[in-house]
Design an enzyme around this catalytic site. Structure first.
Site: not given
Ligand code: APR
Length: 167
Positions: A11, A33-34, A120-121
């Site tokens: 992203i 992704v954050d 979903t992560g």
């Molecule tokens: N680009 C697109 N999608 C991504 C990227 C990227 N660079 N990196 C990870 N993802 C995807 C993951 O594979 C997953 O499918 O983003 C989706 C959401 O996963 P997470 O990033 O783990 O987010 P979430 O499950 O909402 O958890 C949020 O994790 O990073 C911390 O600060 C955030 O505490 C919060 C929690």
């Protein structure tokens, strides 16, 4: 009328008016992704987020995109639900993330928005169920956003989003 498409990629490479990040309530960044978006946007993103924190699960707030390249004017920070088995209102909180992110996009005049697969992560939301909720909510929400890109980071998520869009 919005077009909604699923794409496979990172992203942080999206060339849109706003990218959505899957944040936590502190808006200080994290992993997943954050973490990727905060690394790409630079330290000003966390400072701007901190000024707006806390962000409740299901809500969304916008900051500038700072150092993102391609230059993205806005980051929309939304906080997904932590999956607790599905009977704690997780579906509605996830739907709210997509609805509120579109409302914030309208507020800031963004016409193209890229979403990750929110929750979903790390938060453990079942990806197939999340894909269905994302597509149904985006299709049901009136918005001036004309281009929506659902960015999958892996093949499984891409397949689930594509299937949800075909439904
Ligand atoms: N680009 C697109 N999608 C991504 C990227 C990227 N660079 N990196 C990870 N993802 C995807 C993951 O594979 C997953 O499918 O983003 C989706 C959401 O996963 P997470 O990033 O783990 O987010 P979430 O499950 O909402 O958890 C949020 O994790 O990073 C911390 O600060 C955030 O505490 C919060 C929690």
């Amino acid at each position: 009328m919005s077009t909604i498409e699923a794409v496979l990629g990172d992203i942080t490479g999206e060339d849109v008016d706003a990218v959505v990040t899957a944040a936590n309530e502190s808006l200080l960044g994290g992993g997943g992704v954050d973490g990727a978006i905060h690394r790409a946007a630079g330290p000003r993103l966390a400072r701007a987020g901190a000024a707006l924190a806390p962000c409740d699960p299901g809500d969304a707030v916008a900051t500038p995109g700072f150092d993102l390249d391609p230059p993205v004017r806005h980051v929309i920070h939304t906080v997904g639900p932590v999956w607790e088995g599905g009977d704690q209102g997780e579906d509605e909180v996830l739907a709210s993330c997509y609805r509120r992110s579109l409302a914030v996009a309208d507020d800031i005049g963004a016409r193209s928005v890229a979403f990750p697969a929110i929750a979903t992560g790390v938060y453990g939301f079942p990806p197939e169920r999340a894909a269905r909720i994302a597509v149904a909510t985006l299709r049901a929400t009136p918005t001036r956003v004309t281009r929506i890109r659902l960015v999958a980071f892996d093949d499984e998520t891409y397949g689930l989003l594509t299937a949800a869009l075909a439904g």
